[in-house]
Design an enzyme around this catalytic site. Structure first.
Site, PDB file in Angstrom:
ATOM      1  N   LYS A 163       1.824  -3.628   6.869  1.00 30.37           N
ATOM      2  CA  LYS A 163       2.459  -3.873   5.215  1.00 30.37           C
ATOM      3  C   LYS A 163       4.425  -3.805   5.630  1.00 30.37           C
ATOM      4  O   LYS A 163       4.651  -4.459   4.389  1.00 30.37           O
ATOM      5  CB  LYS A 163       1.758  -2.962   4.803  1.00 30.37           C
ATOM      6  N   SER A 215       0.889  -0.685   0.153  1.00 27.54           N
ATOM      7  CA  SER A 215       0.092   0.497  -0.458  1.00 27.54           C
ATOM      8  C   SER A 215       0.768   1.607   0.059  1.00 27.54           C
ATOM      9  O   SER A 215       2.302   0.431   0.986  1.00 27.54           O
ATOM     10  CB  SER A 215      -1.294   0.271   1.636  1.00 27.54           C
ATOM     11  N   TYR A 249      -1.403  -1.172  11.059  1.00 26.49           N
ATOM     12  CA  TYR A 249      -2.162  -1.313   9.661  1.00 26.49           C
ATOM     13  C   TYR A 249      -1.105  -1.595   8.479  1.00 26.49           C
ATOM     14  O   TYR A 249      -0.848  -2.615   7.998  1.00 26.49           O
ATOM     15  CB  TYR A 249      -3.673  -0.605   9.659  1.00 26.49           C
TER      16      TYR A 249
HETATM   17  P1  NAD Z   1     -10.892  -6.569   1.251  1.00 29.47           P
HETATM   18  O1  NAD Z   1     -11.939  -6.497   2.946  1.00 29.47           O
HETATM   19  O2  NAD Z   1     -12.754  -6.262   0.216  1.00 29.47           O
HETATM   20  O3  NAD Z   1     -10.842  -7.884   1.178  1.00 29.47           O
HETATM   21  C1  NAD Z   1     -10.009  -8.093   1.669  1.00 29.47           C
HETATM   22  C2  NAD Z   1     -10.668  -9.802   1.545  1.00 29.47           C
HETATM   23  O4  NAD Z   1      -9.674 -10.763   2.563  1.00 29.47           O
HETATM   24  C3  NAD Z   1     -11.879 -10.009   2.797  1.00 29.47           C
HETATM   25  O5  NAD Z   1     -12.592 -10.231   1.283  1.00 29.47           O
HETATM   26  C4  NAD Z   1     -11.940 -10.432   3.619  1.00 29.47           C
HETATM   27  O6  NAD Z   1     -12.649 -11.609   3.988  1.00 29.47           O
HETATM   28  C5  NAD Z   1     -10.372 -11.304   3.662  1.00 29.47           C
HETATM   29  N1  NAD Z   1      -9.898 -11.785   4.759  1.00 29.47           N
HETATM   30  C6  NAD Z   1      -9.908 -11.614   5.748  1.00 29.47           C
HETATM   31  N2  NAD Z   1      -8.249 -11.711   6.545  1.00 29.47           N
HETATM   32  C7  NAD Z   1      -8.626 -13.221   6.372  1.00 29.47           C
HETATM   33  C8  NAD Z   1      -8.131 -14.242   6.715  1.00 29.47           C
HETATM   34  N3  NAD Z   1      -7.449 -14.550   7.940  1.00 29.47           N
HETATM   35  N4  NAD Z   1      -7.718 -15.433   5.760  1.00 29.47           N
HETATM   36  C9  NAD Z   1      -8.625 -15.361   4.772  1.00 29.47           C
HETATM   37  N5  NAD Z   1      -9.356 -14.103   4.391  1.00 29.47           N
HETATM   38  C10 NAD Z   1      -9.416 -13.226   5.028  1.00 29.47           C
HETATM   39  O7  NAD Z   1     -10.477  -5.236   0.868  1.00 29.47           O
HETATM   40  P2  NAD Z   1      -9.447  -4.302  -0.518  1.00 29.47           P
HETATM   41  O8  NAD Z   1      -9.637  -3.439  -0.296  1.00 29.47           O
HETATM   42  O9  NAD Z   1      -9.698  -5.570  -2.106  1.00 29.47           O
HETATM   43  O10 NAD Z   1      -7.826  -4.855  -0.299  1.00 29.47           O
HETATM   44  C11 NAD Z   1      -6.881  -6.234  -0.667  1.00 29.47           C
HETATM   45  C12 NAD Z   1      -5.483  -5.914   0.000  1.00 29.47           C
HETATM   46  O11 NAD Z   1      -4.396  -4.886  -0.531  1.00 29.47           O
HETATM   47  C13 NAD Z   1      -5.612  -5.794   0.923  1.00 29.47           C
HETATM   48  O12 NAD Z   1      -4.395  -6.638   1.719  1.00 29.47           O
HETATM   49  C14 NAD Z   1      -5.663  -4.180   1.504  1.00 29.47           C
HETATM   50  O13 NAD Z   1      -4.525  -4.141   2.950  1.00 29.47           O
HETATM   51  C15 NAD Z   1      -4.735  -4.301   0.233  1.00 29.47           C
HETATM   52  N6  NAD Z   1      -4.761  -2.597   0.068  1.00 29.47           N
HETATM   53  C16 NAD Z   1      -6.657  -1.764  -0.174  1.00 29.47           C
HETATM   54  C17 NAD Z   1      -6.110  -0.732  -0.535  1.00 29.47           C
HETATM   55  C18 NAD Z   1      -7.626  -0.129  -0.535  1.00 29.47           C
HETATM   56  O14 NAD Z   1      -8.066   1.262  -0.305  1.00 29.47           O
HETATM   57  N7  NAD Z   1      -8.608  -0.598  -0.919  1.00 29.47           N
HETATM   58  C19 NAD Z   1      -5.109   0.679  -0.748  1.00 29.47           C
HETATM   59  C20 NAD Z   1      -4.272  -0.783  -0.281  1.00 29.47           C
HETATM   60  C21 NAD Z   1      -3.945  -2.188   0.086  1.00 29.47           C
HETATM   61  C1  WQD Z   2      -9.123  10.058   0.448  1.00 29.62           C
HETATM   62  C2  WQD Z   2      -9.128  12.036   0.882  1.00 29.62           C
HETATM   63  C3  WQD Z   2      -9.253  12.151   3.329  1.00 29.62           C
HETATM   64  C4  WQD Z   2     -13.481  10.087   4.133  1.00 29.62           C
HETATM   65  C5  WQD Z   2      -6.622   5.010   3.914  1.00 29.62           C
HETATM   66  C6  WQD Z   2      -5.363   4.184   3.341  1.00 29.62           C
HETATM   67  C7  WQD Z   2      -4.071   3.785   2.942  1.00 29.62           C
HETATM   68  C8  WQD Z   2      -5.261   2.832   2.348  1.00 29.62           C
HETATM   69  C9  WQD Z   2      -6.414   3.681   1.209  1.00 29.62           C
HETATM   70  C10 WQD Z   2      -4.788   0.715   2.371  1.00 29.62           C
HETATM   71  C11 WQD Z   2      -8.535  12.198   2.342  1.00 29.62           C
HETATM   72  C12 WQD Z   2     -10.902  12.011   2.659  1.00 29.62           C
HETATM   73  C13 WQD Z   2     -11.717  10.662   3.532  1.00 29.62           C
HETATM   74  C14 WQD Z   2     -13.825  11.453   4.794  1.00 29.62           C
HETATM   75  C15 WQD Z   2     -13.078  12.737   3.601  1.00 29.62           C
HETATM   76  N1  WQD Z   2      -5.566   1.595   2.456  1.00 29.62           N
HETATM   77  N2  WQD Z   2     -12.081  11.811   3.044  1.00 29.62           N
HETATM   78  N3  WQD Z   2     -13.654  12.486   4.245  1.00 29.62           N
HETATM   79  O1  WQD Z   2      -6.489   7.692   3.181  1.00 29.62           O
HETATM   80  O2  WQD Z   2      -5.559   8.601   1.636  1.00 29.62           O
HETATM   81  O3  WQD Z   2      -5.717   5.895   2.503  1.00 29.62           O
HETATM   82  O4  WQD Z   2      -7.011   4.295   1.888  1.00 29.62           O
HETATM   83  O5  WQD Z   2      -3.708   0.701   2.144  1.00 29.62           O
HETATM   84  O6  WQD Z   2      -4.084   2.587   4.293  1.00 29.62           O
HETATM   85  O7  WQD Z   2      -5.485   5.074   5.370  1.00 29.62           O
HETATM   86  O8  WQD Z   2      -8.003   7.244   1.873  1.00 29.62           O
HETATM   87  O9  WQD Z   2     -10.133   7.245   1.063  1.00 29.62           O
HETATM   88  O10 WQD Z   2      -9.731   7.578   3.666  1.00 29.62           O
HETATM   89  O11 WQD Z   2      -9.208   9.026   2.003  1.00 29.62           O
HETATM   90  O12 WQD Z   2     -12.239  13.800   3.586  1.00 29.62           O
HETATM   91  O13 WQD Z   2     -15.221  11.174   4.814  1.00 29.62           O
HETATM   92  O14 WQD Z   2     -10.606  11.869   1.167  1.00 29.62           O
HETATM   93  O15 WQD Z   2      -9.385  13.176   4.376  1.00 29.62           O
HETATM   94  O16 WQD Z   2      -7.427  13.616   1.375  1.00 29.62           O
HETATM   95  P1  WQD Z   2      -6.626   7.418   2.427  1.00 29.62           P
HETATM   96  P2  WQD Z   2      -9.872   7.890   2.391  1.00 29.62           P
END
Ligand code: NAD
Ligand code: WQD
Length: 348
Positions: free
Chosen positions: A156, A128, A152
């Site tokens: 990562k 991430s 969190y």
């Molecule tokens: P999500 O929560 O929709 O998907 C994650 C899935 O993993 C879920 O379906 C959950 O049920 C499953 N899971 C969690 N723990 C588990 C376990 N112990 N065993 C089996 N299944 C398990 O999240 P997402 O947005 O699809 O994210 C996927 C990956 O990408 C995550 O690792 C997240 O940290 C990473 N990521 C997400 C974002 C984002 O903003 N969505 C950004 C950067 C990184």
């Molecule tokens: C985006 C922008 C907020 C909600 C997060 C995690 C990061 C990654 C992606 C997993 C920011 C603003 C948000 C609201 C707002 N996930 N905001 N009102 O913070 O970039 O990243 O998700 O790895 O680890 O921290 O994403 O969508 O939460 O926020 O004003 O109700 O929207 O301040 O500027 P962020 P976000």
């Protein structure tokens, strides 16, 4: 075609990636414990994949259940693993650090141990942009110093380090760490999308719930940043582009020179909160009532990716712009105002 294990395959990014993998001809087995997802996502992916659904199977399990995971690897040989499974709510991780360390770290260690035991050493991992902390400058390149501001993010960072150590110890590993920026949008069919449990933490799921009338207004977290309009700037990326990035990464794993490499997946463009809201209002025709609030603790001012390395080495580039992201987000939201909670539609 190769057989890929997808962990967290029922989740937001996982379900979109499973679909793109199937459409690209891969064989896929997905596992998930449905902690933050629904079995409906799996059936919708199958429907969208049509005849290619025959190349897809699903096993409900928790990665920390070593015996269940062992059984999957005993019954099926995998060419590579895409590891999405994990908990991802920053605020919750601050409240419940042990839950995050247990789920994300122990789950990953058991996965890696079982992979080694079965001779599978090809991995794509969901990292991430959170690992850049509050970047001193933008765009973020892969060489930037890494830091974490919450449990969190620390999971990562630790898993990234674990991967580098694994490769150091055994050069047979081939690992790609993908640092996603801000995934948004949904499959253009509107039949799969993001369905977070409870009140959403992230901007676009929140905006979507305001648009369908589930929440009254969006609180903008800070309008005194040094940005075009004072609100935070992020690199939003269409989830289908992100899914395609995983296919590019899988192809790269076949490069004999690959060891443990890291790539940003973003668009390279920054968009403010207010710009995003405006684009969503245009796409949906809905007014999003706003309330100005204070800065959210831990939030960075401006974060966007350098995409050069991924473009050059993965031969991948995001195709969709903000308007596409908002159009597809609204298509999903309007067809599924309660996410997968009220199912029954068919993607026909
Ligand atoms: P999500 O929560 O929709 O998907 C994650 C899935 O993993 C879920 O379906 C959950 O049920 C499953 N899971 C969690 N723990 C588990 C376990 N112990 N065993 C089996 N299944 C398990 O999240 P997402 O947005 O699809 O994210 C996927 C990956 O990408 C995550 O690792 C997240 O940290 C990473 N990521 C997400 C974002 C984002 O903003 N969505 C950004 C950067 C990184
Ligand atoms: C985006 C922008 C907020 C909600 C997060 C995690 C990061 C990654 C992606 C997993 C920011 C603003 C948000 C609201 C707002 N996930 N905001 N009102 O913070 O970039 O990243 O998700 O790895 O680890 O921290 O994403 O969508 O939460 O926020 O004003 O109700 O929207 O301040 O500027 P962020 P976000």
């Amino acid at each position: 075609m190769p057989m890929i294990l997808v962990t967290g395959g029922a989740g937001y990014i996982g379900s979109h990636t499973v679909l793109q993998l199937l459409l690209a001809g891969y064989n896929v087995l997905a596992v998930d414990n449905f902690d933050n997802s629904s079995a409906v996502a799996i059936s919708r992916v199958k429907e969208l994949a049509g005849k290619l659904a025959k190349n897809f199977s699903f096993v409900e399990l928790d990665l920390r259940n070593r015996a269940a995971l062992e059984k999957v690897f005993t019954n099926q040989k995998f060419d590579a693993v895409i590891h999405f499974a994990g908990l991802k709510a920053v605020g919750e991780s601050v409240q419940k650090p042990l839950l995050y360390f247990d789920n994300n770290l122990i789950g990953t260690i058991i996965l890696f141990q079982v992979m080694v035991a079965h001779g599978c050493k090809k991995l794509v991992f969901s990292s991430s942009a959170t690992v850049y902390g509050w970047p001193k400058e933008v765009p973020c390149t892969e060489e930037f110093p890494l830091s974490s501001t919450n449990p969190y993010g620390r999971t990562k960072l630790i898993i990234e380090e674990m991967c580098r150590d694994l490769y150091c110890a055994d050069k047979n590993w081939k690992i790609i760490l993908l640092r996603y920026f801000n995934p948004v949008g949904a499959h253009p069919s509107g039949f799969i999308g993001e369905d977070p449990r409870g009140i959403p933490n992230n901007l676009m799921p929140f905006v979507q719930q305001v648009a369908v009338g589930r929440l009254p207004s969006l609180t903008v977290f800070g309008n005194d940043y040094k940005t075009c309009d004072g609100t935070g700037v992020r690199d939003y990326i269409h989830v289908v582009d992100l899914a395609e990035g995983h296919i590019a990464a899988l192809r790269k794993l076949d490069d004999p020179k690959i060891g443990c490499e890291v790539y940003n997946l973003g668009t390279g463009k920054g968009t403010s909160v207010l710009e995003m809201v405006k684009a969503f209002e245009q796409a949906s025709g809905k007014k999003i009532p706003l309330a100005m609030g204070g800065r959210r603790p831990g939030d960075a001012e401006i974060v966007y990716a350098s995409t050069k390395k991924a473009e050059k080495e993965l031969n991948w580039k995001a195709k969709h712009d903000i308007d596409d992201m908002c159009r597809d987000q609204w298509n999903w939201a309007s067809k599924n105002p309660y996410g997968y909670g009220r199912s029954g539609d068919s993607p026909k």
